[in-house]
Design a protein around this motif. Sequence first.
Motif, mmCIF file in Angstrom:
data_model
loop_
_atom_site.group_PDB
_atom_site.id
_atom_site.type_symbol
_atom_site.label_atom_id
_atom_site.label_comp_id
_atom_site.label_asym_id
_atom_site.label_seq_id
_atom_site.Cartn_x
_atom_site.Cartn_y
_atom_site.Cartn_z
ATOM 1 N N SER A 196 72.317 -6.659 32.476
ATOM 2 C CA SER A 196 71.849 -6.842 33.882
ATOM 3 C C SER A 196 71.330 -5.778 34.718
ATOM 4 C CB SER A 196 72.912 -7.678 34.572
ATOM 5 O OG SER A 196 74.042 -6.768 34.836
ATOM 6 N N THR A 197 71.815 -4.398 34.278
ATOM 7 C CA THR A 197 71.284 -3.168 35.061
ATOM 8 C C THR A 197 69.946 -2.910 34.626
ATOM 9 O OG1 THR A 197 73.486 -2.426 34.761
ATOM 10 C CG2 THR A 197 71.882 -0.787 35.281
ATOM 11 N N VAL A 198 69.339 -3.190 33.497
ATOM 12 C CA VAL A 198 68.020 -3.122 33.246
ATOM 13 C C VAL A 198 67.142 -4.230 33.591
ATOM 14 C CG1 VAL A 198 66.576 -2.305 31.184
ATOM 15 C CG2 VAL A 198 68.765 -1.438 31.274
ATOM 16 N N SER A 209 72.624 -11.390 29.521
ATOM 17 C CA SER A 209 73.911 -11.573 28.893
ATOM 18 C C SER A 209 74.848 -10.558 28.645
ATOM 19 C CB SER A 209 73.813 -12.076 27.413
ATOM 20 O OG SER A 209 73.161 -13.478 27.285
ATOM 21 N N GLY A 210 74.136 -9.146 29.526
ATOM 22 C CA GLY A 210 74.934 -8.014 29.336
ATOM 23 C C GLY A 210 74.562 -7.173 27.966
ATOM 24 N N SER A 234 79.228 -6.040 29.369
ATOM 25 C CA SER A 234 78.280 -4.996 29.884
ATOM 26 C C SER A 234 78.418 -3.638 29.709
ATOM 27 C CB SER A 234 78.878 -5.036 31.558
ATOM 28 O OG SER A 234 78.118 -4.051 32.225
ATOM 29 N N GLY A 235 77.071 -2.980 29.570
ATOM 30 C CA GLY A 235 76.881 -1.578 29.145
ATOM 31 C C GLY A 235 77.304 -0.734 30.193
ATOM 32 N N ASP A 237 77.310 -10.542 36.663
ATOM 33 C CA ASP A 237 76.190 -10.672 37.642
ATOM 34 C C ASP A 237 76.677 -9.744 38.685
ATOM 35 O OD1 ASP A 237 74.496 -11.252 39.838
ATOM 36 O OD2 ASP A 237 74.721 -13.351 39.529
ATOM 37 N N ASP A 238 75.726 -8.883 38.886
ATOM 38 C CA ASP A 238 76.215 -7.735 39.879
ATOM 39 C C ASP A 238 76.192 -8.099 41.333
ATOM 40 O OD1 ASP A 238 76.310 -5.387 37.925
ATOM 41 O OD2 ASP A 238 74.207 -5.784 37.619
#
Length: 301
Positions: free
Chosen positions: A40-42, A67-68, A168-169, A194-195
């Motif tokens: 979700s970060t990328v 999906s992380g 999540s990474g 979800d951030d």
Amino acid sequence: MNSKKILTGLLAGILTLSFTACAPKKESNLAGIVKIDGSSTVYPITQAVAEEFNKENPDVSITVGISGTGGGFKKFVVGETDINDASRKVKQEELDKAKTNGIDMMELEVAYDGIAVVVNPENNWVDDITTDELKLIWDKDSKVVYWSDVRPEWPKEKIKLYGPGTDSGTFDYFTAEINGEEKRIRTDYTASEDDNVLVQGVEGDKFAMGFFGHSYYEENKDKLKALKINGIEATTENIKNGNYKPLSRPLFIYVNTKALERPELKTFVKFYLEKAKDLVEEVGYVPLDDAKYQEQLNKIK
């Protein structure tokens, strides 16, 4: 809020977006499907690239899931996706599973990011926190219940914690760097891939603390307060030069090497690296140097 990221809050788990429907038509011989999942970060970077790519190549259907990093790799190593967005390096067990399934992958670095540790804007007792104090709060064996358990002068109010889920990474990276071991963490915190859920949680509770990718703080800085870590602020320059220790990191995409033989995928990956510098900055991340992007491009040529 950046318009390219408005839809992010509507996504969860494996929800995907297709970017072809609204793309203006242009002449292009490319057609096909590109399947992407992962971090979700990328995600905001890849989303922005997909939208720009579809303006020139409207017949290529691109789906991007969140999906992380770990959740995405589960699909990638069995050949369900072409690209995995990743906020950490691939793990050996993921490489082994990919090899078992005949999947060869290429690692491409696309940006730098920091992990922001945030509190509610009404928090007026802490601006700077140490990594030792973060471990005291977040470690698996933590006895911290109240803020005053960390420093006696802080209020005797319960800390409400928010952080990424186990796929999540960002979760892997934070737990490894702060707690000394991936996935080592207390269990009584609110977790989400979800951030935006995490942002809303900290925003709504004066005594909350959370962590997630720095770009999500930048997007919501009017709703949150980011803490200095060991006296170092999470600025773009500090993230890029590594001064924001230990919570600055590179971001990656992993590409199925065999799938790169498909013209639509190879063209998309080249486009990604050629446009990344501008788009990375546009969505709130720290771009690589020009030479680093060229180095990544040379890998696929």
